[in-house]
Write a protein that holds these residues in place. Structure first.
Motif, PDB file in Angstrom:
ATOM      1  N   GLY A  52       0.669  -1.354  -0.079  1.00  7.98           N
ATOM      2  CA  GLY A  52       0.082  -0.051  -0.074  1.00  7.98           C
ATOM      3  C   GLY A  52       0.566   1.185  -0.148  1.00  7.98           C
ATOM      4  O   GLY A  52       0.097   2.494  -0.141  1.00  7.98           O
ATOM      5  N   VAL A  53       2.232   1.157   0.095  1.00  7.32           N
ATOM      6  CA  VAL A  53       2.866   2.457   0.300  1.00  7.32           C
ATOM      7  C   VAL A  53       3.990   2.352  -0.335  1.00  7.32           C
ATOM      8  O   VAL A  53       5.144   3.365  -0.030  1.00  7.32           O
ATOM      9  N   ASN A  54       4.008   1.663  -1.437  1.00  7.82           N
ATOM     10  CA  ASN A  54       5.392   1.486  -2.375  1.00  7.82           C
ATOM     11  C   ASN A  54       5.148   2.889  -3.427  1.00  7.82           C
ATOM     12  O   ASN A  54       4.214   3.481  -3.401  1.00  7.82           O
ATOM     13  N   ALA A  55       6.170   2.869  -4.256  1.00  7.03           N
ATOM     14  CA  ALA A  55       6.136   3.919  -5.318  1.00  7.03           C
ATOM     15  C   ALA A  55       5.182   3.589  -6.551  1.00  7.03           C
ATOM     16  O   ALA A  55       4.944   4.575  -7.187  1.00  7.03           O
ATOM     17  N   GLY A  56       4.570   2.337  -6.535  1.00  8.71           N
ATOM     18  CA  GLY A  56       3.604   2.107  -7.642  1.00  8.71           C
ATOM     19  C   GLY A  56       4.225   1.839  -8.971  1.00  8.71           C
ATOM     20  O   GLY A  56       3.449   2.305  -9.950  1.00  8.71           O
ATOM     21  N   GLY A  57       5.563   1.817  -9.013  1.00  5.32           N
ATOM     22  CA  GLY A  57       6.020   1.437 -10.401  1.00  5.32           C
ATOM     23  C   GLY A  57       5.608   0.395 -11.014  1.00  5.32           C
ATOM     24  O   GLY A  57       5.428  -0.555 -10.468  1.00  5.32           O
ATOM     25  N   VAL A  58       5.111   0.252 -12.412  1.00  4.28           N
ATOM     26  CA  VAL A  58       4.697  -0.870 -13.016  1.00  4.28           C
ATOM     27  C   VAL A  58       5.777  -0.994 -14.103  1.00  4.28           C
ATOM     28  O   VAL A  58       5.584  -0.380 -15.238  1.00  4.28           O
ATOM     29  N   ARG A  59       6.977  -1.762 -13.895  1.00  7.32           N
ATOM     30  CA  ARG A  59       7.964  -1.761 -14.751  1.00  7.32           C
ATOM     31  C   ARG A  59       8.498  -3.234 -15.083  1.00  7.32           C
ATOM     32  O   ARG A  59       8.408  -3.987 -14.270  1.00  7.32           O
ATOM     33  N   ARG A  60       8.776  -3.388 -16.344  1.00  7.23           N
ATOM     34  CA  ARG A  60       9.613  -4.752 -16.674  1.00  7.23           C
ATOM     35  C   ARG A  60      11.226  -4.263 -16.745  1.00  7.23           C
ATOM     36  O   ARG A  60      12.046  -4.901 -16.724  1.00  7.23           O
ATOM     37  N   LEU A  61      11.308  -2.730 -16.953  1.00  2.00           N
ATOM     38  CA  LEU A  61      12.629  -2.404 -16.952  1.00  2.00           C
ATOM     39  C   LEU A  61      13.662  -2.786 -15.940  1.00  2.00           C
ATOM     40  O   LEU A  61      13.301  -2.796 -14.840  1.00  2.00           O
ATOM     41  N   GLY A  62      14.919  -3.243 -16.342  1.00  2.52           N
ATOM     42  CA  GLY A  62      15.711  -3.836 -15.096  1.00  2.52           C
ATOM     43  C   GLY A  62      15.741  -4.813 -14.192  1.00  2.52           C
ATOM     44  O   GLY A  62      16.530  -5.154 -13.432  1.00  2.52           O
ATOM     45  N   ARG A  63      14.560  -5.559 -14.605  1.00  2.00           N
ATOM     46  CA  ARG A  63      14.399  -6.814 -13.850  1.00  2.00           C
ATOM     47  C   ARG A  63      15.695  -7.850 -14.094  1.00  2.00           C
ATOM     48  O   ARG A  63      16.212  -8.102 -14.913  1.00  2.00           O
ATOM     49  N   ASP A  64      15.651  -8.599 -12.836  1.00  2.00           N
ATOM     50  CA  ASP A  64      16.556  -9.730 -12.953  1.00  2.00           C
ATOM     51  C   ASP A  64      15.989 -10.546 -14.231  1.00  2.00           C
ATOM     52  O   ASP A  64      14.967 -10.764 -14.288  1.00  2.00           O
ATOM     53  N   PHE A  65      17.007 -11.186 -14.971  1.00  2.00           N
ATOM     54  CA  PHE A  65      16.550 -12.268 -16.012  1.00  2.00           C
ATOM     55  C   PHE A  65      15.616 -13.068 -15.406  1.00  2.00           C
ATOM     56  O   PHE A  65      14.781 -13.428 -16.370  1.00  2.00           O
ATOM     57  N   ALA A  66      15.808 -13.862 -14.347  1.00  2.05           N
ATOM     58  CA  ALA A  66      14.827 -14.768 -13.970  1.00  2.05           C
ATOM     59  C   ALA A  66      13.348 -14.244 -13.820  1.00  2.05           C
ATOM     60  O   ALA A  66      12.355 -15.039 -13.930  1.00  2.05           O
ATOM     61  N   GLU A  67      13.232 -13.052 -13.578  1.00  3.49           N
ATOM     62  CA  GLU A  67      11.811 -12.279 -13.362  1.00  3.49           C
ATOM     63  C   GLU A  67      11.080 -11.989 -14.747  1.00  3.49           C
ATOM     64  O   GLU A  67       9.986 -11.621 -14.677  1.00  3.49           O
ATOM     65  N   VAL A  68      12.031 -11.983 -15.677  1.00  3.71           N
ATOM     66  CA  VAL A  68      11.562 -11.183 -16.964  1.00  3.71           C
ATOM     67  C   VAL A  68      10.236 -11.954 -17.483  1.00  3.71           C
ATOM     68  O   VAL A  68       9.287 -11.286 -17.891  1.00  3.71           O
ATOM     69  N   PRO A  69      10.279 -13.303 -17.874  1.00  4.31           N
ATOM     70  CA  PRO A  69       9.100 -13.791 -18.220  1.00  4.31           C
ATOM     71  C   PRO A  69       7.706 -13.652 -17.303  1.00  4.31           C
ATOM     72  O   PRO A  69       6.727 -13.420 -17.845  1.00  4.31           O
ATOM     73  N   ILE A  70       7.978 -13.654 -16.063  1.00  6.54           N
ATOM     74  CA  ILE A  70       6.570 -13.226 -15.282  1.00  6.54           C
ATOM     75  C   ILE A  70       6.388 -11.971 -15.549  1.00  6.54           C
ATOM     76  O   ILE A  70       5.213 -11.448 -15.377  1.00  6.54           O
ATOM     77  N   SER A  71       7.343 -10.961 -15.521  1.00  9.03           N
ATOM     78  CA  SER A  71       7.094  -9.400 -15.733  1.00  9.03           C
ATOM     79  C   SER A  71       6.283  -9.091 -16.971  1.00  9.03           C
ATOM     80  O   SER A  71       5.548  -8.450 -17.011  1.00  9.03           O
ATOM     81  N   VAL A  72       6.993  -9.948 -17.990  1.00  9.23           N
ATOM     82  CA  VAL A  72       6.161  -9.442 -19.406  1.00  9.23           C
ATOM     83  C   VAL A  72       4.846 -10.195 -19.471  1.00  9.23           C
ATOM     84  O   VAL A  72       3.769  -9.398 -19.897  1.00  9.23           O
ATOM     85  N   ARG A  73       4.398 -11.115 -18.639  1.00  8.04           N
ATOM     86  CA  ARG A  73       3.079 -11.750 -18.644  1.00  8.04           C
ATOM     87  C   ARG A  73       2.337 -10.651 -17.542  1.00  8.04           C
ATOM     88  O   ARG A  73       1.111 -10.594 -17.763  1.00  8.04           O
ATOM     89  N   SER A  74       2.846 -10.285 -16.532  1.00 12.41           N
ATOM     90  CA  SER A  74       2.188  -9.376 -15.678  1.00 12.41           C
ATOM     91  C   SER A  74       1.876  -8.018 -16.345  1.00 12.41           C
ATOM     92  O   SER A  74       0.752  -7.340 -16.157  1.00 12.41           O
ATOM     93  N   MET A  75       2.712  -7.660 -17.149  1.00  3.95           N
ATOM     94  CA  MET A  75       2.373  -6.309 -18.132  1.00  3.95           C
ATOM     95  C   MET A  75       1.335  -6.330 -18.869  1.00  3.95           C
ATOM     96  O   MET A  75       0.365  -5.617 -18.991  1.00  3.95           O
ATOM     97  N   GLN A  76       1.038  -7.701 -19.487  1.00  2.00           N
ATOM     98  CA  GLN A  76      -0.192  -7.888 -20.323  1.00  2.00           C
ATOM     99  C   GLN A  76      -1.433  -7.825 -19.353  1.00  2.00           C
ATOM    100  O   GLN A  76      -2.266  -7.317 -19.871  1.00  2.00           O
ATOM    101  N   ILE A  77      -1.290  -8.408 -18.065  1.00  4.44           N
ATOM    102  CA  ILE A  77      -2.531  -8.343 -17.268  1.00  4.44           C
ATOM    103  C   ILE A  77      -2.776  -6.558 -17.025  1.00  4.44           C
ATOM    104  O   ILE A  77      -3.943  -6.205 -16.780  1.00  4.44           O
TER     105      ILE A  77
END
Length: 380
Positions: free
Chosen positions: A50-75
């Motif tokens: 509830g108190v984070n910066a609210g960034g919705v980013r794929r940029l700069g992710r650890d490579f392990a996170e990238v596929p999940i981040s890409v799917r999340s951006m679609q959502i």
């Protein structure tokens, strides 16, 4: 004392933790037809979600996170259709600035490495392109790396919107209830709480910095520790930035809101006290945050800080989360330790955890996020 109807104490899936990951998992599990109860020791979105910066980013992710981040951006791009609310989500470039040629070279290498893996959402910006996107940026900035259709959202609104939609689908949320102990009994998990016991065949532990206490009870100790990322917001300024900006060599997360205020965070930390639910602001660290913002955007020298805050988040030594099934116990699942960058991942990880809980498997490779990836001497 919180009194919970008996029918809600025996769900198909019990989720411990009412942050965005618990709320998203509840929604997607309910969509799959599971009965779901979420217990939260405080209130939904009370802490990091509830108190984070609210960034919705794929940029700069650890490579392990990238596929999940890409799917999340679609959502995220379809969030109004999923939740019936837009959650303040706005598409905006996410840009990481390079302040010298060495930093720009490192960003170029990252983009090349990512492209070799089949992902081309991160693009290198030269000096002139950075200034097209950020006319107010400092003269010394030589370029950057960007995801041009990332964005930002309102974290409290988003987390509670996931809750509302999950409740609409039948999930039950119980606040002010602390999980204290898990015991296996006759194929189910008995979860003793501050307000009685719950019984469920499947339990998702997703309570941020407090998750390690429960994991240790299950003989899966993990070196999660509490951090307190610092945030500040300024008075209103004339519009000068329509991107979310970070820096390569210094911690920074910087964006101007539609009302003209500027929200700044990005890694400087206060003091987290999870035992008392408190975090302490360190103004010496906020000064460094402000100095970085002024260095990269000289217009900020005229800004006035009007509010500061922090929240408690769970951080892992390698700064990637624990996601997946227990390595020792049937019916136990984990989702925690997002290390101050879990907000964007919430929808896709919630979808994954619902898939795991309902079917027992997922097509997504979660091996890099396993709870047993740390040597035993780190978990003491």
């Amino acid at each position: 004392m919180t009194i919970v109807p008996a029918r809600h104490t025996t769900p198909d899936l019990l989720i411990i933790g009412g942050g965005i990951h618990g709320c998203a998992a509840a929604l997607f599990a309910a969509k799959r037809g599971m009965s779901v109860t979420v217990i939260e020791k405080d209130s939904v979105a009370r802490h990091a979600s509830g108190v984070n910066a609210g960034g919705v980013r794929r940029l700069g992710r650890d490579f392990a996170e990238v596929p999940i981040s890409v799917r999340s951006m679609q959502i995220w791009h379809d969030i109004p259709d999923l939740l019936g609310e837009d959650c303040g989500f706005q598409i905006a470039p996410q840009i990481k600035l390079a302040e010298n040629e060495d930093e720009l070279a490192s960003l170029r290498k990252r983009a090349d490495d990512l492209a070799m893996l089949g992902f081309e959402h991160e693009v290198v910006l030269d000096r002139s392109r950075v200034r097209e996107l950020l006319p107010a940026v400092a003269d010394h900035v030589v370029g950057g790396l960007a995801c041009l259709d990332d964005g930002f959202a309102q974290p409290f609104w988003t987390t509670t919107a996931f809750r509302r939609k999950a409740e609409h689908l039948g999930a039950v949320f119980v606040e002010g209830v602390r999980a204290e102990r898990l015991v296996r009994e006759a194929g189910d998990w008995i979860v003793a709480t501050s307000a009685g016991s719950y019984r469920a065949p499947k339990v998702l532990i997703s309570c941020g910095a407090w998750s390690g206490i429960l994991a240790a009870q299950l003989d899966e100790p993990v070196p999660v520790h509490a951090i307190a990322p610092l945030m500040l917001v300024t008075s209103r300024l004339p519009a000068f930035c329509n991107a979310v900006v970070g820096a390569t060599g210094r911690p920074l997360s910087f964006k101007q809101m539609p009302n003209g205020t500027v929200v700044i965070g990005g890694g400087r930390r206060g003091i987290a006290e999870p035992a008392s639910n408190r975090s302490e602001i360190l103004f010496s660290q906020l000064r460094l945050t402000a100095d970085t913002a002024i260095s990269l955007f000289p217009i900020m020298a005229s800004a006035t800080i009007i509010r500061t805050w922090s929240g408690i988040e769970g951080c892992m030594p390698d700064e990637i989360p624990v996601i997946g099934a227990s390595r020792k116990h049937e019916g136990i699942f984990y989702s925690f330790g997002y290390s101050a960058h879990g907000f964007q991942l919430g929808p896709a990880v919630g979808e994954l955890m619902a898939e795991l809980a309902s079917t027992g498997s997922t097509q997504t490779d979660l091996s890099k996020f396993s709870i047993d990836r740390f040597p035993s001497n780190q978990c003491q």
